[in-house]
Design a protein around this motif. Structure first.
Motif, short mmCIF file in Angstrom:
data_model
loop_
_atom_site.label_atom_id
_atom_site.label_comp_id
_atom_site.label_asym_id
_atom_site.label_seq_id
_atom_site.Cartn_x
_atom_site.Cartn_y
_atom_site.Cartn_z
N VAL A 99 -53.87 22.65 11.89
CA VAL A 99 -53.59 21.81 13.06
C VAL A 99 -54.43 22.25 14.25
O VAL A 99 -54.86 23.40 14.35
N CYS A 105 -44.88 21.25 12.32
CA CYS A 105 -44.42 20.17 11.42
C CYS A 105 -42.90 20.13 11.46
O CYS A 105 -42.22 20.96 10.86
N SER A 143 -54.94 12.99 15.55
CA SER A 143 -53.50 12.77 15.43
C SER A 143 -53.07 11.34 15.71
O SER A 143 -52.05 10.88 15.18
N ASN A 190 -42.25 15.66 10.39
CA ASN A 190 -42.17 16.05 8.97
C ASN A 190 -41.57 14.90 8.13
O ASN A 190 -40.65 15.09 7.34
N LEU A 192 -49.81 19.97 4.68
CA LEU A 192 -50.52 20.22 5.93
C LEU A 192 -51.29 21.53 5.83
O LEU A 192 -50.71 22.59 5.60
N LYS A 238 -46.44 25.50 9.99
CA LYS A 238 -45.01 25.38 9.73
C LYS A 238 -44.23 25.07 11.01
O LYS A 238 -43.27 24.30 11.01
N VAL A 254 -55.11 17.04 12.62
CA VAL A 254 -54.43 17.65 11.47
C VAL A 254 -55.34 17.63 10.26
O VAL A 254 -56.15 16.71 10.09
N ARG A 302 -44.87 18.79 5.33
CA ARG A 302 -45.22 20.17 5.69
C ARG A 302 -46.03 20.85 4.58
O ARG A 302 -46.92 21.66 4.85
N ILE A 310 -46.49 13.93 11.05
CA ILE A 310 -46.48 15.38 10.91
C ILE A 310 -45.51 16.02 11.90
O ILE A 310 -44.77 16.94 11.56
#
Length: 375
Positions: free
Chosen positions: A125, A155, A62, A106, A122, A152, A167, A119, A103
């Motif tokens: 995670v 993000c 990240s 978003n 992605l 969801k 990610v 999003r 991320i």
């Protein structure tokens, strides 16, 4: 205020589990969230874990700088299709934007109207929640989170539900060519007409925006298409025919100039270094005129009218002026006093706020991760 920069997920989990007060979660520090507390930085979690160009898949820690990822992808003629914004010029910050920060917020640029938001790219995670427990979305998990779609949830949560450590992203090929139609000095009504006509056309528009003042000293309205060169030229020609009663002033297929145009729009460059507060409003594109008609403000418009950056006098509450306009108004740049008085994010309706608070209690029972940021 202390700064902690753990070098591994285990060290990050230990730091969160041992925290005795609020933590300001930070990637590269380029967005300046203004949260009080000890700073917990993910910069030490940097590096490419897996990159498979043939599978269009990237797994990255990240804290990896976005620039490093973009250089890696460019070497394989690929890109992050969601075109993440660089906030540094607008906010007057330094540091390096990180993938985790992008991320977590978003962050999505002009191509969102065609390629989707961050999003949507992605795939998975890894994170550490507010109890200091590591969590992975899918595969082997270290904590049971059945029922939550972490991709969801994380993000756009701005670090309030957990600190991202890794990610997985879908990447896409770079187009062979990019072309932009440019109109000088169009009013708001005419610009909205251009956006609507272009976006409902079959020509796969990947950018539609407007800046208050361009090189010609007038407002500049832009429409972009991308792809194979012959296809781009054909679609630009057809779009020009579509606007026979509202002819564009320029047709630009120079690669460097197209990059400059869309980076400037993406980063709200016309407001860099200008005094005033900056608001970011997301509305239905057809409601654009309700936002741009509020006061004598400057606006940078993206997403075909769906995203509007507004430069307003310091301390003025744009959200109040837009109370009857469905959407979200976020205070992106302002003094600490104004941010405290008005709040950064649009207040949520009571039922949604209750759900959000319930999620935060599940993921961060002590309330230490970026407390107060999301209301």
């Amino acid at each position: 205020m202390n700064m902690m920069t753990p070098g591994s997920e285990a060290e990050l989990a230990e730091a969160i589990a041992g925290a005795s007060g609020p933590l300001c979660i930070q990637g590269g520090g380029s967005r300046g969230l203004g949260v009080e507390g000890d700073v917990l930085s993910t910069r030490g979690l940097s590096g490419i874990e897996l990159y498979e160009p043939g599978a269009l898949t990237l797994v990255v820690k990240s804290g990896t700088p976005v620039a490093e990822v973009e250089a890696l992808l460019a070497a394989e003629n690929q890109r992050l299709a969601f075109e993440p914004m660089d906030h540094r010029g607008l906010l007057g910050t330094d540091g390096e934007p990180t993938v985790g920060g992008v991320i977590a917020a978003n962050v999505s640029g002009p191509r969102r109207i065609q390629a989707g938001a961050a999003r949507d790219h992605l795939l998975g995670v890894r994170l550490v929640d507010g109890s200091g427990q590591a969590v992975k979305n899918g595969g082997r998990v270290m904590k049971n989170v059945t029922g939550y779609d972490l991709v969801k949830l994380m993000c756009g949560a701005h670090g309030t539900l957990g600190v991202l450590t890794e990610v997985s992203l879908k990447v896409l090929p770079k187009p062979e060519c990019s072309g932009t139609l440019v109109w000088h000095g169009l009013g708001w009504v005419a610009s909205l007409k251009v956006f609507c006509e272009a976006l409902k056309s079959p020509y796969d528009v990947t950018g539609a925006g407007r800046v208050p003042q361009g090189a010609a000293g007038k407002s500049m309205t832009y429409i972009r298409v991308e792809g194979f060169e012959d296809s781009v030229k054909y679609r630009l020609t057809e779009l020009r025919r579509l606007f026979s009663d509202l002819k564009p002033d320029e047709l630009n297929i120079d690669a460097e100039e197209n990059t400059r145009i869309w980076q400037s729009l993406r980063d709200a460059e016309p407001f860099h270094g200008k005094a005033g507060d900056v608001w970011r409003t997301s509305v239905k594109p057809t409601d654009m005129l309700k936002v741009t008609g509020q006061g004598d403000f400057e606006h940078v418009v993206d997403w075909g009218g769906g995203l509007i950056w507004s430069l307003v006098p310091e301390g003025e509450d744009l959200r109040q002026k837009l109370a009857d306009v469905p959407g979200h108004a976020t205070l992106v740049r302002a003094s600490a006093d104004t941010r405290a008085r008005l709040g950064v994010f649009q207040p949520q309706p009571a039922p949604l706020a209750a759900i959000s608070e319930g999620l935060r209690r599940q993921f961060d029972p002590r309330g230490i991760l970026n407390p107060g940021l999301m209301g």
